[in-house]
Design an enzyme around this catalytic site. Structure first.
Site, mmCIF file in Angstrom:
data_model
loop_
_atom_site.group_PDB
_atom_site.id
_atom_site.type_symbol
_atom_site.label_atom_id
_atom_site.label_comp_id
_atom_site.label_asym_id
_atom_site.label_seq_id
_atom_site.Cartn_x
_atom_site.Cartn_y
_atom_site.Cartn_z
ATOM 1 N N ASN A 9 -78.148 11.612 74.280
ATOM 2 C CA ASN A 9 -79.614 11.656 74.240
ATOM 3 C C ASN A 9 -80.101 10.225 74.469
ATOM 4 O O ASN A 9 -80.076 9.392 73.569
ATOM 5 C CB ASN A 9 -80.050 12.191 72.872
ATOM 6 C CG ASN A 9 -81.559 12.259 72.725
ATOM 7 O OD1 ASN A 9 -82.302 11.804 73.609
ATOM 8 N ND2 ASN A 9 -82.020 12.799 71.617
ATOM 9 N N ARG A 88 -79.536 15.169 77.467
ATOM 10 C CA ARG A 88 -80.888 15.624 77.183
ATOM 11 C C ARG A 88 -81.842 15.057 78.241
ATOM 12 O O ARG A 88 -81.890 13.839 78.454
ATOM 13 C CB ARG A 88 -81.336 15.140 75.803
ATOM 14 C CG ARG A 88 -82.730 15.586 75.492
ATOM 15 C CD ARG A 88 -83.190 15.073 74.172
ATOM 16 N NE ARG A 88 -84.521 15.592 73.883
ATOM 17 C CZ ARG A 88 -85.362 15.059 73.023
ATOM 18 N NH1 ARG A 88 -85.012 13.993 72.330
ATOM 19 N NH2 ARG A 88 -86.530 15.575 72.831
ATOM 20 N N HIS A 177 -89.548 19.736 72.929
ATOM 21 C CA HIS A 177 -88.734 20.088 71.753
ATOM 22 C C HIS A 177 -88.163 21.511 71.903
ATOM 23 O O HIS A 177 -87.851 22.165 70.904
ATOM 24 C CB HIS A 177 -89.542 20.072 70.437
ATOM 25 C CG HIS A 177 -89.959 18.723 69.969
ATOM 26 N ND1 HIS A 177 -91.135 18.526 69.266
ATOM 27 C CD2 HIS A 177 -89.372 17.518 70.050
ATOM 28 C CE1 HIS A 177 -91.258 17.256 68.957
ATOM 29 N NE2 HIS A 177 -90.189 16.613 69.429
ATOM 30 N N LEU A 206 -91.372 19.237 62.670
ATOM 31 C CA LEU A 206 -92.117 18.066 62.192
ATOM 32 C C LEU A 206 -91.159 16.897 62.031
ATOM 33 O O LEU A 206 -90.495 16.746 60.995
ATOM 34 C CB LEU A 206 -92.791 18.387 60.843
ATOM 35 C CG LEU A 206 -93.616 19.692 60.790
ATOM 36 C CD1 LEU A 206 -94.162 19.917 59.392
ATOM 37 C CD2 LEU A 206 -94.729 19.674 61.829
ATOM 38 N N GLY A 207 -91.036 16.103 63.074
ATOM 39 C CA GLY A 207 -90.203 14.896 62.998
ATOM 40 C C GLY A 207 -91.116 13.720 63.251
ATOM 41 O O GLY A 207 -92.291 13.729 62.867
ATOM 42 N N ASN A 208 -90.577 12.704 63.904
ATOM 43 C CA ASN A 208 -91.437 11.615 64.334
ATOM 44 C C ASN A 208 -92.377 12.158 65.413
ATOM 45 O O ASN A 208 -93.588 11.974 65.357
ATOM 46 C CB ASN A 208 -90.548 10.479 64.830
ATOM 47 C CG ASN A 208 -91.304 9.204 64.909
ATOM 48 O OD1 ASN A 208 -92.329 9.038 64.250
ATOM 49 N ND2 ASN A 208 -90.837 8.306 65.742
ATOM 50 N N ARG A 238 -98.054 9.244 67.813
ATOM 51 C CA ARG A 238 -98.896 9.907 68.826
ATOM 52 C C ARG A 238 -100.059 10.629 68.164
ATOM 53 O O ARG A 238 -99.916 11.196 67.094
ATOM 54 C CB ARG A 238 -98.069 10.933 69.615
ATOM 55 C CG ARG A 238 -97.027 10.321 70.490
ATOM 56 C CD ARG A 238 -96.305 11.383 71.316
ATOM 57 N NE ARG A 238 -94.911 10.983 71.474
ATOM 58 C CZ ARG A 238 -93.885 11.814 71.427
ATOM 59 N NH1 ARG A 238 -94.085 13.109 71.253
ATOM 60 N NH2 ARG A 238 -92.664 11.367 71.568
ATOM 61 N N ASP A 280 -93.540 6.419 58.802
ATOM 62 C CA ASP A 280 -92.548 7.149 58.012
ATOM 63 C C ASP A 280 -93.218 7.788 56.797
ATOM 64 O O ASP A 280 -93.898 7.102 56.028
ATOM 65 C CB ASP A 280 -91.425 6.201 57.575
ATOM 66 C CG ASP A 280 -90.240 6.972 57.017
ATOM 67 O OD1 ASP A 280 -90.417 7.717 56.038
ATOM 68 O OD2 ASP A 280 -89.136 6.811 57.568
ATOM 69 N N GLY A 328 -87.125 16.042 60.665
ATOM 70 C CA GLY A 328 -87.124 15.050 59.579
ATOM 71 C C GLY A 328 -88.122 15.301 58.460
ATOM 72 O O GLY A 328 -87.764 15.344 57.281
ATOM 73 N N VAL A 329 -89.388 15.495 58.803
ATOM 74 C CA VAL A 329 -90.407 15.755 57.785
ATOM 75 C C VAL A 329 -90.271 17.195 57.271
ATOM 76 O O VAL A 329 -90.257 17.437 56.058
ATOM 77 C CB VAL A 329 -91.829 15.519 58.359
ATOM 78 C CG1 VAL A 329 -92.895 15.864 57.331
ATOM 79 C CG2 VAL A 329 -91.982 14.080 58.849
ATOM 80 N N ASN A 332 -87.176 17.593 54.968
ATOM 81 C CA ASN A 332 -87.005 16.726 53.791
ATOM 82 C C ASN A 332 -88.228 16.553 52.907
ATOM 83 O O ASN A 332 -88.089 16.172 51.746
ATOM 84 C CB ASN A 332 -86.570 15.329 54.246
ATOM 85 C CG ASN A 332 -85.229 15.356 54.936
ATOM 86 O OD1 ASN A 332 -84.235 15.766 54.356
ATOM 87 N ND2 ASN A 332 -85.204 14.948 56.195
ATOM 88 N N GLU A 382 -80.186 19.841 67.501
ATOM 89 C CA GLU A 382 -80.349 19.853 68.955
ATOM 90 C C GLU A 382 -79.040 19.536 69.667
ATOM 91 O O GLU A 382 -78.769 20.066 70.736
ATOM 92 C CB GLU A 382 -81.442 18.845 69.355
ATOM 93 C CG GLU A 382 -82.835 19.334 68.963
ATOM 94 C CD GLU A 382 -83.874 18.238 68.917
ATOM 95 O OE1 GLU A 382 -83.857 17.441 67.957
ATOM 96 O OE2 GLU A 382 -84.708 18.173 69.825
HETATM 97 P P1 ADP Z 1 -87.267 12.245 65.699
HETATM 98 O O1 ADP Z 1 -88.520 12.879 66.217
HETATM 99 O O2 ADP Z 1 -87.183 10.789 65.961
HETATM 100 O O3 ADP Z 1 -85.999 13.023 66.017
HETATM 101 P P2 ADP Z 1 -86.753 13.073 62.961
HETATM 102 O O4 ADP Z 1 -86.800 14.549 63.129
HETATM 103 O O5 ADP Z 1 -85.454 12.451 62.646
HETATM 104 O O6 ADP Z 1 -87.451 12.313 64.142
HETATM 105 O O7 ADP Z 1 -87.813 12.692 61.809
HETATM 106 C C1 ADP Z 1 -87.982 11.377 61.415
HETATM 107 C C2 ADP Z 1 -89.085 11.328 60.383
HETATM 108 O O8 ADP Z 1 -88.760 12.198 59.294
HETATM 109 C C3 ADP Z 1 -89.255 9.980 59.732
HETATM 110 O O9 ADP Z 1 -90.116 9.163 60.485
HETATM 111 C C4 ADP Z 1 -89.880 10.333 58.391
HETATM 112 O O10 ADP Z 1 -91.276 10.375 58.514
HETATM 113 C C5 ADP Z 1 -89.371 11.722 58.113
HETATM 114 N N1 ADP Z 1 -88.381 11.765 57.034
HETATM 115 C C6 ADP Z 1 -87.060 11.583 57.111
HETATM 116 N N2 ADP Z 1 -86.490 11.692 55.898
HETATM 117 C C7 ADP Z 1 -87.493 11.953 55.022
HETATM 118 C C8 ADP Z 1 -87.571 12.170 53.609
HETATM 119 N N3 ADP Z 1 -86.493 12.150 52.852
HETATM 120 N N4 ADP Z 1 -88.790 12.402 53.080
HETATM 121 C C9 ADP Z 1 -89.892 12.431 53.842
HETATM 122 N N5 ADP Z 1 -89.881 12.235 55.182
HETATM 123 C C10 ADP Z 1 -88.700 11.994 55.752
#
Ligand code: ADP
Length: 398
Positions: A9, A88, A177, A206-208, A238, A280, A328-329, A332, A382
């Site tokens: 990737n 990717r 995505h 819900l990631g970055n 964004r 973050d 990520g969001v 977690n 992914e």
């Molecule tokens: P990408 O879009 O870069 O693949 P990810 O899916 O890895 O992103 O998500 C990254 C985001 O997830 C981080 O910027 C952060 O906001 C959030 N994140 C990661 N771990 C946690 C956690 N333990 N608690 C809250 N938010 C988290």
């Protein structure tokens, strides 16, 4: 017999990779080349629990791939056992609707699509060239972020703009995505033990970057990202949806050209732009706990947008069985999930606080038994989805 596939990737300044043995679907090694072309560039390489790293200047993707080769040679496993490489590629335009074996023609076609994804397709092409020079005798396969959404209905993907212009410049909603939305929607069906065609779901990635999709009987019928990945939900950096009139307004009032506005919307907006700090969510919650009203407002804006989309997709689906959080969001951040779902109380959606635990390595139900919609956390993968698609294509061609 093992069947390792190298998954790559390539972003503008990073290369993420995994070597996955498809006979058992286990990760043999994974790593990250970070800050390519910038100060402090490095590679980290993990085999099992052993972590290794090298910090050294890495000028470009060719140098990054050379370092990946070195990492495999130093710390294993043997890179040259890879039976294929999965790449990717963010934008497949209207040309690519499936995982595709990379040939010189395919490279020319991906190059031609770079205008649609100037931030994303060129690094992928650089990665393909570098990986092909390192592993010239195995198949290289392109997996497109847009492919899963290729079957969106015309009423969802067509923008209400001049028809000839749209057709001439391939202006439409593509969605991104897709590898994640496809993987997670199937994983949720597997987890629930249901046929994917027997129910409707809304997937919140819900990631970055962040996007949402409405999946009717296994088929996507709408998604929030569009011609580019900037539209839809509020993201890390964004903006998501803004009034398109903003471009002309900023040109008139701030002397910003379209490229400057585009950069602002992609890199200096979203949670980072609104808070003037980190994107973050862990940092943003810390600011909220410290009484920072700006951070709280940014969080409310994030949730307002997301709930608006969920409501819209519930209306489009007619009946929603399952709401899924991933990335990520989504995986977690139990607090975001709790606040968000409480905004859906009017629809009878209810979270069980005891089930809504902070970290979810596996698919989990987090709603109450009497919730009108089953709410799940389903970790995305992914890389595994890319490796599976590549393995299937290679096997079918064998
Ligand atoms: P990408 O879009 O870069 O693949 P990810 O899916 O890895 O992103 O998500 C990254 C985001 O997830 C981080 O910027 C952060 O906001 C959030 N994140 C990661 N771990 C946690 C956690 N333990 N608690 C809250 N938010 C988290």
């Amino acid at each position: 017999m093992t069947a390792p596939i190298l998954v790559l990737n390539c972003g503008s300044s990073s290369v993420k990779y995994q070597m996955i043995d498809m006979s058992t679907e286990t990760v043999l090694a994974q790593g990250l080349v970070d800050k390519i072309g910038l100060d402090g560039s490095s590679i980290s390489h993990k085999v099992g629990t052993d972590k290794h790293s090298i910090v050294e200047p890495i000028a470009d993707h060719q140098a990054a791939l050379a370092l990946v080769v070195r990492a495999f040679a130093n710390w294993g496993p043997t890179l040259h056992e890879a039976i294929a490489v999965a790449h990717r590629v963010v934008h497949g335009g209207e040309t690519f609707r499936q995982p595709t074996l990379i040939t010189p023609t395919v490279i020319a076609q991906i190059t031609a699509l770079s205008g649609l994804a100037p931030l994303h397709n060129p690094p992928a092409l650089a990665g393909i060239a570098a990986a092909q020079s390192v592993l010239p005798s195995v198949p290289h396969v392109a997996i497109f972020d847009t492919a899963f959404f290729a079957t969106l209905p015309a009423e969802a993907y067509t923008y209400a703009i001049d028809r000839d212009l749209a057709s001439k410049y391939q202006i439409r909603k593509y969605g991104f995505h897709g590898t994640s939305h496809g993987y997670v929607s199937q994983a949720s069906a597997n987890f629930l033990g249901r046929d994917i065609s027997s129910f409707n779901q809304i997937i919140c990635h819900l990631g970055n970057g962040a996007s949402i999709s409405a999946i009717q009987a296994g088929q996507p019928i709408d998604t929030s990202m569009g011609l580019t990945p900037v539209s839809g939900l509020v993201m890390g950096t964004r903006s998501g949806d803004v009034d398109p009139g903003l471009f002309a307004y900023l040109e008139r009032s701030a002397n910003m050209d379209a490229v400057a506005v585009d950069t602002m919307l992609n890199k200096h907006s979203g949670m980072a732009g609104m808070t003037g700090g980190s994107s973050d969510f862990r940092d943003i919650w810390a600011e909220i706990r410290n009484g920072d009203d700006t951070a709280r407002l940014a969080m409310d804006i994030y949730q307002h947008r997301l709930v608006s989309y969920i409501g819209a997709y519930m209306a489009l689906l007619g009946h929603t069985d399952v709401l899924v959080f991933t990335a990520g969001v989504g995986e977690n951040d139990h607090q975001v999930r709790a606040e968000l779902v409480s905004r859906l109380a009017g629809f009878g959606v209810k979270l069980d606080p005891a089930r809504n635990t902070p970290h979810n390595q596996q698919a989990t139900v987090i709603s109450t038994d009497d919730s009108s919609v089953t709410v799940l956390v389903v970790p995305t993968n992914e890389e595994l989805a890319m490796a599976r698609a590549t393995y299937k294509l290679v096997e079918d061609h064998a």
